[in-house]
Design a protein around this motif. Structure first.
Motif, PDB file in Angstrom:
ATOM      1  N   VAL A  98     -23.661   4.680  58.095  1.00  0.00           N
ATOM      2  CA  VAL A  98     -23.248   4.078  56.829  1.00  0.00           C
ATOM      3  C   VAL A  98     -24.066   2.822  56.531  1.00  0.00           C
ATOM      4  O   VAL A  98     -24.492   2.593  55.400  1.00  0.00           O
ATOM      5  N   LEU A  99     -24.300   2.015  57.549  1.00  0.00           N
ATOM      6  CA  LEU A  99     -24.947   0.717  57.335  1.00  0.00           C
ATOM      7  C   LEU A  99     -26.459   0.821  57.178  1.00  0.00           C
ATOM      8  O   LEU A  99     -27.069   0.068  56.410  1.00  0.00           O
ATOM      9  N   GLU A 100     -27.058   1.726  57.912  1.00  0.00           N
ATOM     10  CA  GLU A 100     -28.525   1.792  57.937  1.00  0.00           C
ATOM     11  C   GLU A 100     -29.051   2.750  56.869  1.00  0.00           C
ATOM     12  O   GLU A 100     -29.483   3.865  57.157  1.00  0.00           O
ATOM     13  N   GLN A 101     -28.987   2.282  55.648  1.00  0.00           N
ATOM     14  CA  GLN A 101     -29.516   3.023  54.499  1.00  0.00           C
ATOM     15  C   GLN A 101     -30.469   2.122  53.709  1.00  0.00           C
ATOM     16  O   GLN A 101     -30.350   0.897  53.744  1.00  0.00           O
ATOM     17  N   ASP A 102     -31.401   2.743  53.024  1.00  0.00           N
ATOM     18  CA  ASP A 102     -32.315   2.006  52.133  1.00  0.00           C
ATOM     19  C   ASP A 102     -33.012   0.839  52.846  1.00  0.00           C
ATOM     20  O   ASP A 102     -33.187  -0.234  52.274  1.00  0.00           O
ATOM     21  N   CYS A 145     -25.568  -6.936  60.330  1.00  0.00           N
ATOM     22  CA  CYS A 145     -26.435  -6.056  59.544  1.00  0.00           C
ATOM     23  C   CYS A 145     -27.132  -6.840  58.437  1.00  0.00           C
ATOM     24  O   CYS A 145     -26.728  -7.955  58.092  1.00  0.00           O
ATOM     25  N   THR A 146     -28.151  -6.231  57.870  1.00  0.00           N
ATOM     26  CA  THR A 146     -28.898  -6.882  56.799  1.00  0.00           C
ATOM     27  C   THR A 146     -28.298  -6.616  55.423  1.00  0.00           C
ATOM     28  O   THR A 146     -28.612  -7.316  54.462  1.00  0.00           O
ATOM     29  N   ALA A 147     -27.425  -5.628  55.328  1.00  0.00           N
ATOM     30  CA  ALA A 147     -26.836  -5.293  54.026  1.00  0.00           C
ATOM     31  C   ALA A 147     -25.842  -6.361  53.592  1.00  0.00           C
ATOM     32  O   ALA A 147     -25.120  -6.921  54.416  1.00  0.00           O
ATOM     33  N   LEU A 148     -25.789  -6.642  52.302  1.00  0.00           N
ATOM     34  CA  LEU A 148     -24.807  -7.579  51.770  1.00  0.00           C
ATOM     35  C   LEU A 148     -23.405  -6.983  51.876  1.00  0.00           C
ATOM     36  O   LEU A 148     -23.247  -5.750  51.888  1.00  0.00           O
ATOM     37  N   PRO A 149     -22.384  -7.815  51.944  1.00  0.00           N
ATOM     38  CA  PRO A 149     -21.030  -7.285  52.129  1.00  0.00           C
ATOM     39  C   PRO A 149     -20.597  -6.317  51.032  1.00  0.00           C
ATOM     40  O   PRO A 149     -19.916  -5.322  51.308  1.00  0.00           O
ATOM     41  N   ARG A 202     -20.987   1.490  50.431  1.00  0.00           N
ATOM     42  CA  ARG A 202     -21.449   2.587  51.282  1.00  0.00           C
ATOM     43  C   ARG A 202     -20.310   3.173  52.106  1.00  0.00           C
ATOM     44  O   ARG A 202     -20.220   4.395  52.287  1.00  0.00           O
ATOM     45  N   ALA A 203     -19.444   2.292  52.620  1.00  0.00           N
ATOM     46  CA  ALA A 203     -18.329   2.766  53.435  1.00  0.00           C
ATOM     47  C   ALA A 203     -17.381   3.632  52.619  1.00  0.00           C
ATOM     48  O   ALA A 203     -16.938   4.696  53.072  1.00  0.00           O
ATOM     49  N   GLU A 204     -17.069   3.177  51.424  1.00  0.00           N
ATOM     50  CA  GLU A 204     -16.134   3.927  50.588  1.00  0.00           C
ATOM     51  C   GLU A 204     -16.715   5.278  50.191  1.00  0.00           C
ATOM     52  O   GLU A 204     -16.002   6.288  50.140  1.00  0.00           O
ATOM     53  N   ASP A 226     -29.355  -2.200  69.253  1.00  0.00           N
ATOM     54  CA  ASP A 226     -29.320  -1.218  68.169  1.00  0.00           C
ATOM     55  C   ASP A 226     -28.613   0.047  68.636  1.00  0.00           C
ATOM     56  O   ASP A 226     -28.150   0.146  69.781  1.00  0.00           O
ATOM     57  N   ARG A 227     -28.557   1.021  67.778  1.00  0.00           N
ATOM     58  CA  ARG A 227     -27.784   2.232  68.057  1.00  0.00           C
ATOM     59  C   ARG A 227     -28.334   3.026  69.231  1.00  0.00           C
ATOM     60  O   ARG A 227     -27.623   3.855  69.814  1.00  0.00           O
ATOM     61  N   ASN A 228     -29.574   2.792  69.602  1.00  0.00           N
ATOM     62  CA  ASN A 228     -30.194   3.519  70.704  1.00  0.00           C
ATOM     63  C   ASN A 228     -30.173   2.748  72.019  1.00  0.00           C
ATOM     64  O   ASN A 228     -30.708   3.208  73.025  1.00  0.00           O
ATOM     65  N   GLY A 229     -29.573   1.553  72.000  1.00  0.00           N
ATOM     66  CA  GLY A 229     -29.500   0.767  73.218  1.00  0.00           C
ATOM     67  C   GLY A 229     -30.638  -0.205  73.404  1.00  0.00           C
ATOM     68  O   GLY A 229     -30.758  -0.836  74.456  1.00  0.00           O
TER      69      GLY A 229
END
Length: 408
Positions: A21-25, A52-56, A62-64, A130-133
């Motif tokens: 969800v967070l890692e887009q664009d 994360c770098t995305a604004l709140p 994205r979550a919704e 990160d997601r891969n450790g």
């Protein structure tokens, strides 16, 4: 950059979905702070915080769209809580300080991971994965973490003045994770800035102390705090450590897990501690524990007395009182047998009730209470063996004769 090898917790479906969800664009996300630190130390990983770098606002949108619940728990500070598979994840946009004055720093959102790290408290908390450790360690926190050195980021005094709770956090982290001697720079700054603790809310101070007293090195770190002059401003008055240290020793001798509330009761030791705030349930436990302690000091640890106290106050209260009494006996081992006995004894229920007395012909009123108290006294004297029939016969006979029931 190194990798976090022991990362099973990182590969769960829920956390990987949050990363999706967070890692887009072009945005990136990393787990930050406590989970990374604990994983490196082999400690349990519990609540997972993500930077994360995305604004709140973007995070919520994205979550919704992905069907996740998004709660704006601190959106003005960049924090949104995402709930995935029933698990909450606190997600915060990267930040950097523009101006700091106490807890109310002026911050702006950014995309610079190093600047986000530099505004945190301790180097062992400025760790990302990160997601891969893959680890990101901009401030040397991995080495401090693995060697269990608790160090402030940057200037220790400045970090403390941003939030004076960091003094108590320093001692709590040192008690929980620290090894060897405290960092001299950190200790000097905490000592010099200790008066700032009095400006903190009672709730925040109490919560921090509650977490500190159950830490593995609680006894010695409390002593360190005492010598640094930190405990007095935290409690609002001078405190003594003898009772809490005796309780900790007794718990360890009995193989018990540290009970933070009992340790706080011992630390407070019936003082007012005006800078601390406790719940009604805590105060009720505190009162019963000290009531039991005083009774034990007066009448000893005999089994008949332990049973009587447990019946009147509850077995847990007497167990608390026994541990609080560890300071008053010549050796910690003296509390082992009475504590084991009272915590394994099932408190029986008085077989006679008010309804039984009414059925037997006693007129409802104050006499019912008087007879029940007499029944309790007689029942205790029989070592809780008299039956309902025997007690009723005794009570009714005494009532007719105008005498007290027999204790025989």
């Amino acid at each position: 950059m190194a990798e976090l090898k022991t990362s099973d917790w990182l590969q769960t479906g829920a956390i990987q979905r949050v990363f999706d969800v967070l890692e887009q664009d072009g945005d990136r996300a990393r787990v930050v702070g406590g989970p990374v630190r604990n994983a490196l130390l082999g400690e349990p990983v519990e609540d997972v915080d993500i930077a994360c770098t995305a604004l709140p606002e973007t995070t919520m949108e994205r979550a919704e769209k992905a069907g996740l619940k998004a709660v704006p728990t601190g959106v003005e500070h960049g924090t949104v809580t995402l709930v995935c598979e029933g698990i909450p994840f606190e997600v915060t946009t990267l930040r950097e300080d523009v101006e700091t004055f106490g807890r109310h720093a002026v911050v702006r959102f950014g995309r610079d991971w190093a600047k986000d790290a530099s505004r945190r408290d301790f180097t062992m908390n400025a760790l990302y994965v990160d997601r891969n450790g893959e680890l990101f360690d901009p401030l040397g926190g991995v080495n401090d973490c693995l060697t269990r050195q608790v160090r402030f980021i940057g200037d220790a005094t400045q970090r403390i003045r941003e939030d004076y709770l960091r003094i108590l956090r320093y001692f709590r982290f040192f008690a929980t994770y620290g090894h060897g001697e405290p960092d001299p720079v950190a200790l000097a700054a905490c000592t010099a800035e200790r008066d700032g603790i009095t400006d903190l809310s009672a709730e925040r101070v109490t919560k921090e102390l509650a977490r500190l007293v159950e830490a593995p090195r609680a006894a010695e770190v409390l002593e360190l705090m005492q010598s640094a002059g930190v405990l007095t401003p935290a409690a609002g008055e001078p405190v003594e450590l003898d009772r809490v240290q005796a309780v900790i020793s007794a718990e360890q001798a009995l193989g018990l897990n540290g009970d933070k509330d009992l340790r706080l009761i011992a630390l407070k030791d019936e003082r007012s501690c005006v800078h601390l705030r406790f719940s009604g349930m805590f105060c009720k436990r505190e009162h019963a524990a000290h009531q039991a302690r005083r009774a034990l000091a007066a009448h000893g640890f005999g089994q008949a007395h332990l049973k009587s106290l447990a019946y009147d106050l509850s077995a847990p209260a007497v167990g608390d009182g026994i541990l609080l009494s560890a300071l008053d006996v010549s050796a910690v081992e003296e509390v082992r047998a009475p504590w084991s006995f009272v915590t394994s004894w099932t408190v029986p229920e008085l077989p006679v009730t008010g309804k039984d007395l009414v059925k037997a012909g006693v007129v409802p009123g104050p006499q019912i209470g008087t007879l029940l108290e007499a029944a309790k006294k007689s029942w205790k004297a029989s070592d809780y063996t008299k039956t309902k029939q025997a007690l009723l016969a005794e009570l009714l006979a005494a009532g007719e004769a105008g005498t007290e029931p027999s204790d025989d």
